[in-house]
Design a protein around this motif. Sequence first.
Motif, PDB file in Angstrom:
ATOM      1  N   LEU A 101       9.531   3.553  -1.827  1.00 28.19           N
ATOM      2  CA  LEU A 101       9.091   3.062  -3.138  1.00 28.19           C
ATOM      3  C   LEU A 101      10.062   2.034  -3.712  1.00 28.19           C
ATOM      4  O   LEU A 101       9.654   1.101  -4.413  1.00 28.19           O
ATOM      5  CB  LEU A 101       8.932   4.237  -4.105  1.00 28.19           C
ATOM      6  N   VAL A 102      11.361   2.183  -3.415  1.00 22.97           N
ATOM      7  CA  VAL A 102      12.340   1.182  -3.843  1.00 22.97           C
ATOM      8  C   VAL A 102      12.123  -0.119  -3.074  1.00 22.97           C
ATOM      9  O   VAL A 102      12.160  -1.214  -3.649  1.00 22.97           O
ATOM     10  CB  VAL A 102      13.780   1.717  -3.624  1.00 22.97           C
ATOM     11  N   THR A 103      11.879  -0.016  -1.767  1.00 24.73           N
ATOM     12  CA  THR A 103      11.639  -1.208  -0.939  1.00 24.73           C
ATOM     13  C   THR A 103      10.414  -1.977  -1.431  1.00 24.73           C
ATOM     14  O   THR A 103      10.422  -3.215  -1.482  1.00 24.73           O
ATOM     15  CB  THR A 103      11.441  -0.793   0.529  1.00 24.73           C
ATOM     16  N   LYS A 104       9.368  -1.256  -1.824  1.00 26.91           N
ATOM     17  CA  LYS A 104       8.139  -1.897  -2.312  1.00 26.91           C
ATOM     18  C   LYS A 104       8.241  -2.325  -3.775  1.00 26.91           C
ATOM     19  O   LYS A 104       7.312  -2.918  -4.320  1.00 26.91           O
ATOM     20  CB  LYS A 104       6.958  -0.935  -2.144  1.00 26.91           C
ATOM     21  N   LYS A 150       0.836  -1.197   0.000  1.00 25.82           N
ATOM     22  CA  LYS A 150       0.000   0.000   0.000  1.00 25.82           C
ATOM     23  C   LYS A 150       0.874   1.251   0.000  1.00 25.82           C
ATOM     24  O   LYS A 150       1.858   1.337   0.736  1.00 25.82           O
ATOM     25  CB  LYS A 150      -0.918  -0.014   1.219  1.00 25.82           C
ATOM     26  N   CYS A 151       0.495   2.223  -0.827  1.00 22.71           N
ATOM     27  CA  CYS A 151       1.259   3.466  -0.944  1.00 22.71           C
ATOM     28  C   CYS A 151       0.506   4.624  -0.300  1.00 22.71           C
ATOM     29  O   CYS A 151      -0.733   4.674  -0.340  1.00 22.71           O
ATOM     30  CB  CYS A 151       1.519   3.795  -2.416  1.00 22.71           C
ATOM     31  N   SER A 152       1.284   5.554   0.247  1.00 19.36           N
ATOM     32  CA  SER A 152       0.696   6.775   0.786  1.00 19.36           C
ATOM     33  C   SER A 152       0.290   7.689  -0.364  1.00 19.36           C
ATOM     34  O   SER A 152       0.677   7.482  -1.523  1.00 19.36           O
ATOM     35  CB  SER A 152       1.712   7.485   1.675  1.00 19.36           C
ATOM     36  N   LEU A 153      -0.489   8.715  -0.050  1.00 17.34           N
ATOM     37  CA  LEU A 153      -0.901   9.670  -1.085  1.00 17.34           C
ATOM     38  C   LEU A 153       0.315  10.352  -1.700  1.00 17.34           C
ATOM     39  O   LEU A 153       0.351  10.610  -2.912  1.00 17.34           O
ATOM     40  CB  LEU A 153      -1.856  10.701  -0.485  1.00 17.34           C
TER      41      LEU A 153
END
Length: 417
Positions: free
Chosen positions: A313-316, A262-265
């Motif tokens: 974002l790299v980790t995900k 899941k990503c933040s806004l």
Amino acid sequence: MPKIRFIDLFSGIGGMRLAFEEAARSLNLATECVLSSEINPDAQLVYHKNFADTPLGDIRLIERLPKHDILLAGFPCQSFSAAGKKAGFGDTRGTLFFEIMRLIDTAKPQAFIFENVRGLVSHDGGRTLETIKNEIKSRGYSFDCFLLNSSNFNLPQNRVRVYLVGILNASPQFGLISDLGPKDSYSCNHQQLSLFSPLSKLVTVADILEDNPDPKYDCSPDFVKALKQIVNNDLNRLHGIRLIDYRGGNSIHSWELGLRGKCSLDEIELMNLFILKRRNKEFGSDRDGKLLTQEQIATFFARPNLDEILDSLVTKKYLQRNNNKYKPVSGNFSFEVYKFLDPNKISVTIVASDANRLGVYFHDRVRRITPREAARLQGFFDSFILHPNDDKAYYQLGNSVSINAVKAVALEVISKL
């Protein structure tokens, strides 16, 4: 009843044969397939189930052709297609065209019908097509080239293919009209298929959908739940939506769905800006943009915690970091569906690589189209036996021809003999 003897080279699952036999039958002509050839065992299996005829294998092992009237050949297209490397005659599959010419010399049929991808016309600045034309005309055949869109032949598919036709020692005038059709599947300007055919009713995707397909084609509950959040529970908004990570437009992206986490806004905003801004000329001229440094990213996404957002974002695995430069982890194979068809429009071109991931929202179900529906998009009758393995059936149908379009071409050619 008069009989036409024909040969079916690079036969696949038999689409060209089926269309040709239908055309001849409509003209009260009998047909006899005196030889067929297909190197793929899975396609041979389906061909045998439908025609009780097992094709020969590698065309290069056929010494000569028996006497026949018309030669059919959907010769390999990968060498000329946008999806391939466009190697043309530098590719061994491209040179198989010359195998057709070698075999034509052994039997001199009255006519031929070849089918290929539209990229053949423009390949190598038109020189590839000119070579083909010269090879054909040097043998005494006429040469005509038509670009036809399946959507103009009562099929709800935006599929453009090139048809090469010729007749021995003749100068025929064909009634076919080259027409690329709509630029996309949502602006269909329906045309008539030939000068002698009336404008037909526009067929849409809804016309080929099954009423109650097997639940195994339904998308997973988690995927549907994520989609609902994106479209505010209005699943009709899925019509025509692409699910892809390297371009914008009418698309949903993996970071918006949270497929890898899941990503933040802020993370979603950064990713959407990234794929848009990296194509700006200031960052390079590549079609989909270049790798960007953190400093470059900060020019369009200034946040005090930018380094933390990038690390997340790299980790995900939404972003990839190479030598302190970033690029999106692009592609569309992480999605259960890569494109949702609009039931009230026509379909995009179905292709072998991802025909199994075309989706539709219909009768309150979010699902993939079925192999039978893919077959209907190509004009195959429901009585046509598909490969029992779904993935192989999708692949074969994506590689096949549109029955209605080939039938129209065959009717023109037969009428000129």
